[in-house]
Design an enzyme around this catalytic site. Structure first.
Site, PDB file in Angstrom:
ATOM      1  N   ASP A 135      11.600  23.222 102.075  1.00  0.00           N
ATOM      2  CA  ASP A 135      12.735  24.040 102.288  1.00  0.00           C
ATOM      3  C   ASP A 135      14.277  23.940 101.253  1.00  0.00           C
ATOM      4  O   ASP A 135      14.782  24.820 100.791  1.00  0.00           O
ATOM      5  CB  ASP A 135      13.198  24.385 103.725  1.00  0.00           C
TER       6      ASP A 135
ATOM      7  N   ASP B   4       1.952  15.126 108.712  1.00  0.00           N
ATOM      8  CA  ASP B   4       3.121  15.847 108.427  1.00  0.00           C
ATOM      9  C   ASP B   4       3.044  16.446 107.065  1.00  0.00           C
ATOM     10  O   ASP B   4       2.400  15.851 106.261  1.00  0.00           O
ATOM     11  CB  ASP B   4       4.251  15.426 109.106  1.00  0.00           C
TER      12      ASP B   4
ATOM     13  N   ASP C  56       6.481  17.754 104.644  1.00  0.00           N
ATOM     14  CA  ASP C  56       7.678  17.711 104.280  1.00  0.00           C
ATOM     15  C   ASP C  56       8.181  16.107 104.379  1.00  0.00           C
ATOM     16  O   ASP C  56       7.941  15.489 105.685  1.00  0.00           O
ATOM     17  CB  ASP C  56       8.902  18.287 104.896  1.00  0.00           C
TER      18      ASP C  56
ATOM     19  N   ASP D 141       7.327  11.514 109.786  1.00  0.00           N
ATOM     20  CA  ASP D 141       8.561  11.067 109.419  1.00  0.00           C
ATOM     21  C   ASP D 141       9.677  11.445 110.223  1.00  0.00           C
ATOM     22  O   ASP D 141      10.608  10.771 110.478  1.00  0.00           O
ATOM     23  CB  ASP D 141       8.801  11.320 108.009  1.00  0.00           C
TER      24      ASP D 141
END
Length: 285
Positions: free
Chosen positions: A60, A49, A51, A222
Site C-alpha cells: 500500500d 503473510d 507485506d 510480521d
C-alpha cells in the site's frame, strides 16, 4: 465468529478473458483425482503473510509512490480512521485513477518491490520438497492485484494452493476497485479481515476433506494482524514472527503477561534462512 463464510468470499483468480472451461477428458479427470489425493496427504500446512513478510515493503505504501509527486494530499490522508484501512485504501485507489495512474503503472510498481531477505530461498526449499510435505497458503490484508502482480513476476504463483486477500479488480474506467474480504466480530482486527477466522475455517474445512489433521500448522508473518491467527495455533504448531516486528513483540508480551496463553512454538526470524533451518528439522522428524 463471522457473518459470512470465508469460503464464499475468498479470492479465486479468474480465467483469462475469452478462455472457456476446458473439456475434462478421462485423463484429465484421473490426473485431477491424483492431485486431490496428493493434496489430502500433505503433512504440513504453512500460511504466509505478504507485506513485510514475503516482500520487504508494504505494498500500500509502494502504490502511493505512483501518485503525482509520490505522495498523497493531506485532505486524503486525513480521512483515515483506525480499523478502517481498507476503506481508506479504496479512496486512495480512486484518487490515483483520477490522477491518471494506470493499471500498468501499478503493476510495474508492485513488480519492483524487493523480496524479504531469504524469502526466495524459502520458496525454493518448498518447491524442492516432496509433494506430500507442504500445503502453502497466502493470507494477506493487501489485495489480489498487488499480490498476483508480484508473485507472477517472481515466478512464485504456482507455489500457493490458495490466496486469501481483499479482492481488487479494474473497472471499465481503469480504476482499481478494492473490496473488503469479509465481515467478522473480532475486536482485535480491522473490520474487513480477521486472519484467525480464515485460519480456523480453512483448517477445519481441510481437516474434514482430508479425513485427518495436519501434522503441524505453521504461520509466517510480521504484523499485529498476524498475532491474532497465531493465537489459534496449538502446542505442536509453529509461529514464525519476523524478529522485532509487531507480531514478535505481541507474542513476547503475551508470554510475559499471560503465561500459557500463546501455545505455539515460536521461532523468530530475521531472514528466510532462519525459516528454512526450522523447516528442515520439521520434515526430518
Amino acid at each position: 465468529m463471522m457473518g459470512d463464510s470465508v469460503f464464499n468470499c475468498c479470492y479465486v483468480p479468474p480465467r483469462p478473458p475469452g478462455e472457456e472451461e476446458p473439456h475434462r477428458s478421462r485423463h484429465t479427470e484421473i490426473m485431477a483425482s491424483q492431485s486431490a489425493q496428493v493434496a489430502s496427504d500433505k503433512r504440513f500446512l504453512i500460511f504466509f503473510d505478504f507485506d513485510e513478510t514475503i516482500v520487504d515493503e508494504t505494498s500500500d505504501d509502494i502504490v502511493v509512490q505512483t501518485a503525482p509527486g509520490h505522495h498523497l494530499p493531506d485532505w486524503l490522508k486525513d480521512t483515515y480512521q483506525p480499523g478502517r484501512y481498507n476503506e481508506y485504501m479504496q479512496r486512495v485507489l480512486a484518487y490515483l485513477a483520477e490522477q491518471g495512474v494506470t493499471e500498468s503503472d501499478i503493476r510495474s510498481a508492485m513488480e519492483k518491490i524487493p523480496s524479504t531477505p531469504g524469502m526466495l530461498t524459502v520458496f525454493q526449499f518448498l518447491r524442492n520438497r516432496p509433494p506430500q510435505d507442504f500445503e502453502v497458503v497466502l493470507l494477506s490484508d493487501a489485495n489480489s492485484f498487488f499480490i498476483e502482480s508480484w508473485l507472477r513476476r517472481a515466478g512464485a504463483r504456482q507455489l500457493f494452493h490458495r490466496i486469501f486477500t481483499n479482492p481488487a479488480t479494474f473497472n471499465r474506467d481503469g480504476r482499481l476497485v478494492l473490496r473488503p474480504f469479509h465481515s467478522h466480530d473480532c475486536p482485535r482486527c480491522p473490520v474487513n479481515m480477521c486472519k484467525q477466522v480464515v485460519v480456523r475455517d480453512y483448517v477445519a474445512r481441510r481437516t474434514q476433506e482430508r479425513g485427518r489433521p495436519y501434522q503441524r500448522v505453521l504461520y509466517v508473518g510480521d504484523g499485529a494482524n498476524d498475532f491474532c491467527p497465531a493465537l489459534a495455533l496449538g502446542p505442536r504448531d509453529v509461529a514464525f514472527p519476523r524478529k522485532d516486528f509487531p507480531m514478535h513483540r505481541l507474542i513476547t508480551e503475551t508470554h510475559e503477561a499471560m503465561p500459557g496463553e500463546f501455545k505455539a512454538v515460536t521461532v523468530p526470524w530475521m531472514s528466510g534462512d532462519d525459516v528454512v533451518q526450522r523447516l528442515r528439522k520439521l520434515v526430518a522428524e
